[in-house]
Design a protein around this motif. Sequence first.
Motif: not given
Length: 94
Positions: A12-21
């Motif tokens: 859901a979060s762009n910040q968490r998504r970037r970290r996961l990527d």
Amino acid sequence: MRTALLVCYDIASNQRRRRLDLLLSQHGERLQYSVFELVVSDAEWGQLRQHIRELIDETTDSIHCYPLCRWCRQQIQLQGSALLPQTEGFVCVG
């Protein structure tokens, strides 16, 4: 022993998504925007799962991890410009 895994996610979060990527790209290859194929040892997978647990919000995010044995991977059908990642040295765990 190394295992191939297909990891799909909805974060859901762009910040968490970037970290996961970033985390997943260190261990495998992006196939699509939110899909990675990883080839990891059991120890690496254990550590990676722990990092993922710490990174995501379990109330809004979802991660799906599918083991891919050699036979399953050989049955993959691609269309369009899709390319199969070059992953070697893994075995079926099931």
